[in-house]
Write an enzyme that holds these catalytic residues in place. Sequence first.
Site, PDB file in Angstrom:
ATOM      1  CG  HIS A  40       8.758  -5.072 -33.102  1.00 37.02           C
ATOM      2  ND1 HIS A  40       9.011  -5.015 -34.288  1.00 37.02           N
ATOM      3  CD2 HIS A  40       8.337  -6.452 -32.855  1.00 37.02           C
ATOM      4  CE1 HIS A  40       9.026  -6.113 -34.723  1.00 37.02           C
ATOM      5  NE2 HIS A  40       8.520  -7.138 -34.149  1.00 37.02           N
ATOM      6  CG  HIS A  73       7.296 -11.480 -28.055  1.00 34.66           C
ATOM      7  ND1 HIS A  73       6.780 -10.373 -28.552  1.00 34.66           N
ATOM      8  CD2 HIS A  73       7.432 -12.182 -29.072  1.00 34.66           C
ATOM      9  CE1 HIS A  73       6.693 -10.505 -29.966  1.00 34.66           C
ATOM     10  NE2 HIS A  73       6.941 -11.717 -30.253  1.00 34.66           N
ATOM     11  CG  HIS A 117      10.997 -12.692 -32.513  1.00 36.77           C
ATOM     12  ND1 HIS A 117      10.509 -13.380 -33.329  1.00 36.77           N
ATOM     13  CD2 HIS A 117       9.748 -12.278 -31.577  1.00 36.77           C
ATOM     14  CE1 HIS A 117       9.260 -13.676 -33.448  1.00 36.77           C
ATOM     15  NE2 HIS A 117       8.843 -12.971 -32.400  1.00 36.77           N
ATOM     16  CG  HIS A 124       7.630 -16.188 -30.446  1.00 34.80           C
ATOM     17  ND1 HIS A 124       6.795 -15.159 -30.614  1.00 34.80           N
ATOM     18  CD2 HIS A 124       7.075 -16.854 -29.381  1.00 34.80           C
ATOM     19  CE1 HIS A 124       5.728 -14.954 -29.765  1.00 34.80           C
ATOM     20  NE2 HIS A 124       6.041 -16.257 -28.933  1.00 34.80           N
TER      21      HIS A 124
END
Length: 275
Positions: free
Chosen positions: A98, A126, A124, A143
Amino acid sequence: MPIDSKIGSLLLLLVILYPITIVNAQEVEDEREFDYVRGSEKGPVHWGKLHKEWSVCNNGKMQSPIDLSDSRVEIIHKSKKLSRNYKPCTAIIINRGHDIAVHWEGNAGSIDINGTSYSLQQAHWHSPSEHTINGKRHSLELHMVHKTTKPTSKHKIAVIAVLYKIGKPNRFLSKLVPNITSLVKQENEHRHPGVIDPREIHMSCRRYYNYIGSLTVPPCTQNVIWTISKKVRSVSLDQVKLLRKAVHDHAQKNSRPLQRDHLRDIQLIGPKKPN
């Protein structure tokens, strides 16, 4: 060894390991059990129903992300900047299905918040951004996840977030592109790029938003200290496309929808005004 001594040694070991267990228990164990697809039975509106341990995703009052609206922000002036003490450290790059994440394998340094030290664990991405500023969503959000094992700390996790708009390539991401490219559609695979310096993740530590929220993936653990840099950095369209291409189709847009702020305190920290 006498039985009493063995019991004493075991209790001492549990005391030492207990804080670490508490921190690790808050991370997602099986990241294939949820997705970001609207209308999906495993989508964000259903996360809290998928597992009893994830119920806070639906009923929590301190969920993230939120909109950082000028009308809700309290401006705070401080003389000290956010204290960051990072250093180069060996890391691995993982395709978690994800998202793409960088995990530091040793001591990559820490941040200090109100006298508590939070060690950097991983970073990571997004896309598009999860947090919005005055309703505006940007192209990417990074993040940096930190944790503390301090037993008296109510807040075990602290996350620094950096927002990005389309423009010049991001230098930090540029160094990772070859490894990320080799991880396209390779879930749970990882690469060993060697030493990665977290100091190369540039963010403004003079002006930043601050509030108490949650993890933005299940189990949506609350009491997370959020620090979001006010300065929006740049990233190239190709870099954003690569991060989307690398993960599963259901996570190409891996942003959780905005959550209600429930009148939480949201601060904008800035430098102290000169007299």
